[in-house]
Each structure stands twice: as C-alpha cells, then as structure tokens.
Design a protein around this motif. Structure first.
Motif, mmCIF file in Angstrom:
data_model
loop_
_atom_site.group_PDB
_atom_site.id
_atom_site.type_symbol
_atom_site.label_atom_id
_atom_site.label_comp_id
_atom_site.label_asym_id
_atom_site.label_seq_id
_atom_site.Cartn_x
_atom_site.Cartn_y
_atom_site.Cartn_z
ATOM 1 N N VAL A 122 41.447 31.942 41.917
ATOM 2 C CA VAL A 122 40.953 32.564 40.684
ATOM 3 C C VAL A 122 41.706 31.979 39.498
ATOM 4 C CG1 VAL A 122 40.634 34.739 39.425
ATOM 5 C CG2 VAL A 122 40.413 34.680 41.929
ATOM 6 N N GLU A 130 46.460 33.298 41.827
ATOM 7 C CA GLU A 130 45.633 34.419 42.274
ATOM 8 C C GLU A 130 44.517 33.851 43.136
ATOM 9 O OE1 GLU A 130 44.051 36.882 39.126
ATOM 10 O OE2 GLU A 130 42.654 37.836 40.523
ATOM 11 N N ILE A 132 41.342 34.824 46.203
ATOM 12 C CA ILE A 132 40.563 35.845 46.920
ATOM 13 C C ILE A 132 40.354 35.346 48.352
ATOM 14 C CG2 ILE A 132 38.431 37.175 47.013
ATOM 15 C CD1 ILE A 132 39.842 37.786 44.454
ATOM 16 N N TYR A 133 40.812 36.156 49.296
ATOM 17 C CA TYR A 133 40.636 35.845 50.724
ATOM 18 C C TYR A 133 39.371 36.532 51.208
ATOM 19 C CZ TYR A 133 41.348 36.895 55.738
ATOM 20 O OH TYR A 133 41.187 37.067 57.088
ATOM 21 N N LYS A 134 38.542 35.767 51.930
ATOM 22 C CA LYS A 134 37.342 36.374 52.518
ATOM 23 C C LYS A 134 37.208 35.925 53.960
ATOM 24 C CE LYS A 134 34.526 36.559 48.372
ATOM 25 N NZ LYS A 134 33.531 35.774 47.646
ATOM 26 N N HIS A 140 44.094 39.151 56.983
ATOM 27 C CA HIS A 140 44.806 38.808 55.748
ATOM 28 C C HIS A 140 46.323 38.791 55.941
ATOM 29 C CE1 HIS A 140 44.918 43.199 55.745
ATOM 30 N NE2 HIS A 140 43.599 43.136 55.908
ATOM 31 N N GLU A 163 45.950 43.024 47.577
ATOM 32 C CA GLU A 163 45.080 44.163 47.235
ATOM 33 C C GLU A 163 43.775 44.049 47.993
ATOM 34 O OE1 GLU A 163 46.170 44.150 42.451
ATOM 35 O OE2 GLU A 163 44.087 43.943 43.136
ATOM 36 N N ILE A 165 40.094 44.314 48.356
ATOM 37 C CA ILE A 165 38.918 44.514 47.502
ATOM 38 C C ILE A 165 37.896 45.334 48.285
ATOM 39 C CG2 ILE A 165 37.046 43.357 46.261
ATOM 40 C CD1 ILE A 165 39.015 40.992 45.862
ATOM 41 N N GLU A 171 37.760 41.343 52.405
ATOM 42 C CA GLU A 171 37.903 40.655 51.126
ATOM 43 C C GLU A 171 39.162 41.190 50.463
ATOM 44 O OE1 GLU A 171 34.220 40.407 49.020
ATOM 45 O OE2 GLU A 171 35.258 39.873 47.152
ATOM 46 N N ARG A 173 42.550 40.422 47.621
ATOM 47 C CA ARG A 173 43.098 39.618 46.532
ATOM 48 C C ARG A 173 44.590 39.365 46.777
ATOM 49 N NH1 ARG A 173 40.864 39.948 41.669
ATOM 50 N NH2 ARG A 173 40.249 42.091 42.070
ATOM 51 N N LEU A 175 47.992 38.156 44.991
ATOM 52 C CA LEU A 175 48.645 37.833 43.720
ATOM 53 C C LEU A 175 50.029 37.297 44.058
ATOM 54 C CD1 LEU A 175 47.499 41.090 41.994
ATOM 55 C CD2 LEU A 175 46.906 38.801 41.170
#
Lengths: 179, 439
Positions: A122, A130, A132-134, A140, A163, A165, A171, A173, A175
C-alpha cells in the motif's frame, strides 16, 4: 500445499518436542498422506490444519503462535537454501516490499502449481511499509514470523502491527515500522 | 529404549522410506516431463530456425509462403497446410500457397476465397486470436475444403497490429495437434510476418511501377505524335490562309468603286478574322515546337533581350516600362526566352486601362532559382480564373488578336526550365506574374 511446508513443520516439531510428538500428531490426525511427506510433493492444506490443531491440543500453545514460530524457523530454511535470493536485497523493508513482484515470481518458477498468498504494497517509505496480505489459508502469523526473522537477518529491529481486515484472517493489514 | 519408543522410531523410519520412494517417483515423472518438453522445444527451435534460414533473402512472397508451408507441414506431420493473405479491399482472404492434395507443382487448384469472419480461418482473421481445435465437428464455423479434417490449428500473421494473413493447418484425426505446436506456429508467424509483408509490399510496388512506366511511355509517344501533328497542320493551314488573304485584297482592289460601305466593312472584318486565325496558327506552331530537344543553349543577356522586346512590340505613349536589375547571363534558348518575356510584357501592356500605365520587370535570385516578376497596373484578373489561364485556348477576352495560347506557351517554357509560374492580382488594380527558372 507444497510438501516442504509439511516436512519442515515436522522437522520443527521434532526439534522442539521430540519425535514422539511428531508420531502423536500424525496418529491423531486423519491424513490422506498418512504423514508421509516429501518436499517436492503436494498435499491437502487440511492436513496442515489438522497437524496444527493437534499440536495445539497437545501443547496448549495458540495456533497463531505456533505459526509465528514456524515462520521464524522457516526463514532459516530459506536462508540456507535460497541465500542468493536474499543477498539481492540490502534492507529488510526492500525485501518485504518485493515479495509479490520478485520473490513469488521466483517461487513460481520452481513450483508452477504453488498457490501463494498475495502481499500488496500500500505504501513504502524510508522506514515503514504497509502491506495487505490475502490468502484463503489465513496463515498471516506464518508471514509475521518470516518478517521478524527478515529484520533479524539484516540486524535490524521493527514494530510489526497486524490488523485483521476480515475476521477470518484471510485479509490482513501489516504495518511494519523499522526502529 | 522401550517398546513404544522403538515403535515410534519404526513408524518414523517407514514414513521416511515411503517419502523417499514417493520423491523418487515424482522426480522420475518430472524428468520425463522435462525431457518431453525439451525435445518439443528442440523441434520447435529447429523448424523456426529452418524457416528463418530458408526465407532469408527471398523477396517473392509466393516463394516465402511456400518455404514456410513445407517446413510447417513437416513439423506438424500433416498433409494439409495453407497460407491465406487478407485483401482489405474485398474484405476477404485468398489461399496463396498450400501444401497437400490441393496443390500441383506449387499451383493451388481452385484456390478458396473466404470472406473475413466466415469459417474458423475467417474468424481468426477477424479476431487475431490463434486457435487450436481438437474436434471440428463440434465447431459450427468449420468449412470443409477437400476432405473433412477434425483437427485444426489457425494462427494469424500480424504486422504492427494489422492482420495480413493466416497460417492454417488441418489433420483428419481428432486431438492431433497440441498446445506446444500452437505456440511454435505463433512464433513462426512472428518470425516471418515482417518479411512476408515486405515481400507483398514490394510486389505491389513493382506492379504499380510497371503500370506507371507503361503509361508514361505511352503518354510521351502520344505527346510527340500530337506535337508533330500540330506542327504539320499549322504549317499546312497557313498557306491557304495567305491565298485567301491575297485573293481578298485583289477582289477589294479590283472592285474598289463597286463595293458599298457595308461591303467594305465586311471585307475589313474578314481581314481581321484571317489575322486572328493566322495568330492562332502561329501560336499553336510555337506551342507545339517548344520541347527540350529544341533547346539551343546560348548565353543570354536578359537586360539586352528585354530592351529589344520593348523596342519591337507596340507600346502606347501613356505606358512606361521599367526594367530593374537583371542577372548578367543565363544559359538558355534565345528564341524561347524571347517568346517567354515578350508574351508576358505584351500581355501586361494589352490589359492596361489606366491613363498612366506602368509595367515593371524585376528580378531576384536564390540558391536554386532565378525569379522574375512582370507587374502591371491593368484591369487585373479575377481569382476564379487564376488556375485556368495557363491552359491552352483559355483567353479571358474576346479580343480577336488574343489566341489564348500566349500564357500556355509561357507556362510550357517555364516548365521546360524546371521552374514554376504563378500570379497575384487584384481586380482593377493590376496583376503581377512571377516565374522561376532553375539555375
């Protein structure tokens, strides 16, 4: 799921809890492979879930923690097997930001049928990242373990906040702040 | 070591053994697969290389297409392979080269023409997307040519986003072709596209050039004949004209007393008409005799030439002719240059309607051309006539002395010396003619 994830997992279990624990979680699980894994094979992801669940049941350690520890352990496997790939990077943030564009591309060359998570960048700054893991596998914390070790590899430290999502963890996040 | 520990070890050992065997099996399969892939790749490389080599230096698109076909038919192990070219004008494709039963001595028997969009080939020609079909009986687009073929590979030949042709191969067995062969054909198509396209363009250009040369030759011949004809006719027309003129003046002299006033006016009118006709014929004669072959190059002092012209032609008292600085010497044909300037100056003088007439002849030069201008303060020429006044017989006046050829002669001479002629004019204010002569 690729066999190396199973063989290294069982290796870790043997190192930490002994061969008896390996034998126990395999016997307690209902495995199509009967626990016979080779790094170059491919196996059902549900087998990994069962092994993790049974390890949790036997040790009382949370599954997320087990995954994080396994991630940390797995980094050393990567370090010894794919050292040249890691050597291309000069900083941990640079390396983590390249997972999607470079590292996974290399993985796909060796394992064309590997189903990999995605790590979308991101924002990338001098000392923060930053992503985003999917992944439908929601591993994770395995990623978190790998990240922690990545910083250690470069003799750096970081604060990594995770975090969710989506509540099921498919999903997430990340940081990451270098300190 | 107790019993259960031994059992655990035994189980672990059994798992390891089996895992090793599994790994060996996987590796064996992998290496077989790799071997298969590499031999496919070798074959593919071989055919691409062969094609590239065999079309090297070939400029005829039939030859190129033929080489491609032999190689592809060999590689695919099929008897049916065709190259189509797309004709954008007719929105269709024609078979230009074929391999197999369709062909005798490289000549296609009954070449198929398919509208773009029709059949599998036609739809690839439209979409530009290669197709591999394992069973054409399940594909409603299939068009049978000579025999029914169940397998088909169709690949477009694309140059800079334009589909210029199609490579199409068929085979009577179902599931005969594979993905690897499709990829190879796509690569072949990429390799040959540019050269095939260049060959086609070359062919088209040759055709056009051939036509152009032929037309030019015919035109030159016709022109020559026409000029000769005009020359002879004009010459032959002049002598009866002179006879008529002489006869008329005798009749007039002999019957001076008998003729009444109106008859005398008629005689004058006949004279004027004869004069006009004589002028016309002279001008046609001049016009038709202007040709490159006629040029006798001499050094011309333009200033001297202009002074001679001004003295020779009729210039009314109220008109002054001003001659500016002129180039020292020009190598050209004296008669032609005299004609050129004389016609323009006469023209300028003729159309002056002012009490104080002014004609100016000026000159300037650049690297490639001598540029002259002749301006007057006459009646001017309407812009709608500018483009046609240099055409033969286009006189804008009803003056009997004007043949309408004067400016055509000027134009022809200027063209002969690689120059251009044009004019600027304002009605009622005057006209300036400009012309250039190549150095």
């Amino acid at each position: 799921m690729k066999g190396i994830v199973f063989t290294e997992f069982l290796e870790l279990v043997e190192q930490k809890f002994g061969l008896e624990m390996v034998d126990r979680i395999i016997t307690q699980s209902d495995l199509g492979s009967k626990g016979i894994y080779t790094a170059i094979g491919t196996y059902e992801f549900s087998e990994m879930l069962q092994l993790l669940q049974n390890l949790h049941d036997n040790t009382g350690i949370e599954i997320d923690d087990l995954l994080r520890i396994y991630g940390e352990f797995f980094f050393s496997v990567l370090e010894s097997n794919y050292g040249q790939l890691i050597a291309k990077y000069s900083s941990p943030l640079e390396m983590l930001a390249s997972i999607e564009k470079h590292i996974h591309v290399e993985v796909q060359k060796i394992y064309p049928d590997a189903s990999l998570p995605t790590f979308d960048v991101v924002s990338l700054k001098d000392n923060s990242l930053e992503m985003i893991y999917k992944s439908d596998k929601a591993m994770h914390h395995f990623g978190l373990g790998l990240m922690t070790k990545t910083f250690e590899h470069f003799d750096k430290k970081a604060n990594i906040i995770l975090e969710k999502i989506k509540p099921d963890g498919t999903e997430v996040r990340f940081l990451i702040e270098e300190i | 070591m107790n019993h259960s520990e031994i059992d655990i070890l035994k189980r672990a050992l059994k798992r390891e053994k089996l895992a090793r065997k599994n790994a060996e099996k996987i590796l064996e399969e992998k290496s077989a697969e790799l071997y298969h892939l590499s031999s496919r790749l070798k074959e593919s490389n071989f055919v691409i290389n062969n094609i590239a080599k065999s079309i090297l230096g070939k400029t005829n698109y039939y030859d190129i297409a033929w080489e491609i076909l032999i190689n592809i038919a060999n590689y695919l192990d099929t008897e049916d392979c065709v190259i189509y070219l797309i004709n954008e004008e007719t929105n269709s494709m024609e078979q230009i080269a074929a391999y197999g039963s369709k062909v005798k001595d490289k000549e296609i028997l009954n070449p198929l023409v398919i509208p773009i969009g029709e059949g599998i080939v036609g739809s690839v020609a439209k979409s530009g997307i290669p197709e591999l079909i394992h069973d054409t009986s399940k594909d409603s687009r299939y068009i049978k040519d000579i025999e029914y073929n169940y397998s088909e590979i169709t690949v477009p030949i694309v140059v800079e986003g334009h589909i210029i042709g199609i490579i199409d191969s068929e085979h009577p067995e179902k599931y005969f072709f594979n993905e690897g062969q499709l990829v190879t054909l796509i690569n072949i198509s990429r390799v040959i596209a540019m050269q095939l396209n260049n060959a086609i363009s070359l062919e088209k250009r040759k055709e056009a050039e051939g036509k152009y040369i032929k037309i030019n030759k015919e035109l030159a011949k016709k022109n020559e004949a026409l000029e000769e004809y005009a020359h002879i006719v004009s010459h032959d027309l002049k002598s009866p004209l002179r006879s008529i003129s002489a006869l008329l003046s005798w009749i007039k002299e002999d019957n001076e007393e008998l003729l009444n006033d109106s008859s005398k006016i008629y005689f004058d009118n006949i004279d004027k008409s004869l004069e006009h006709m004589e002028n016309l014929i002279s001008d046609v004669l001049i016009y038709s005799s202007i040709s490159f072959e006629q040029i006798k190059f001499t050094s011309i002092d333009i200033k001297k030439l202009l002074n001679e012209i001004v003295e020779y032609i009729f210039v009314p008292e109220h008109i002054t002719i001003q001659i500016g600085a002129m180039p020292p010497q020009i190598k050209a044909d004296y008669t032609q240059f005299k004609q050129l300037f004389q016609n323009l100056i006469t023209n300028a003088v003729k159309f002056i309607d002012k009490d104080e007439g002014k004609v100016k002849i000026l000159y300037e030069s650049d690297e490639l051309f001598y540029k002259f201008s002749i301006s007057d303060n006459g009646i001017g020429i309407d812009e709608k006539y500018h483009h046609k006044i240099f055409n033969v017989f286009q006189s804008l006046t009803k003056d009997t002395k004007s043949s309408g050829i004067g400016l055509s002669i000027v134009n022809k001479i200027v063209n002969l010396y690689g120059g251009k002629i044009w004019l600027e004019s304002k009605l009622g204010e005057g006209t300036t003619f400009f012309f250039t002569i190549k150095k």
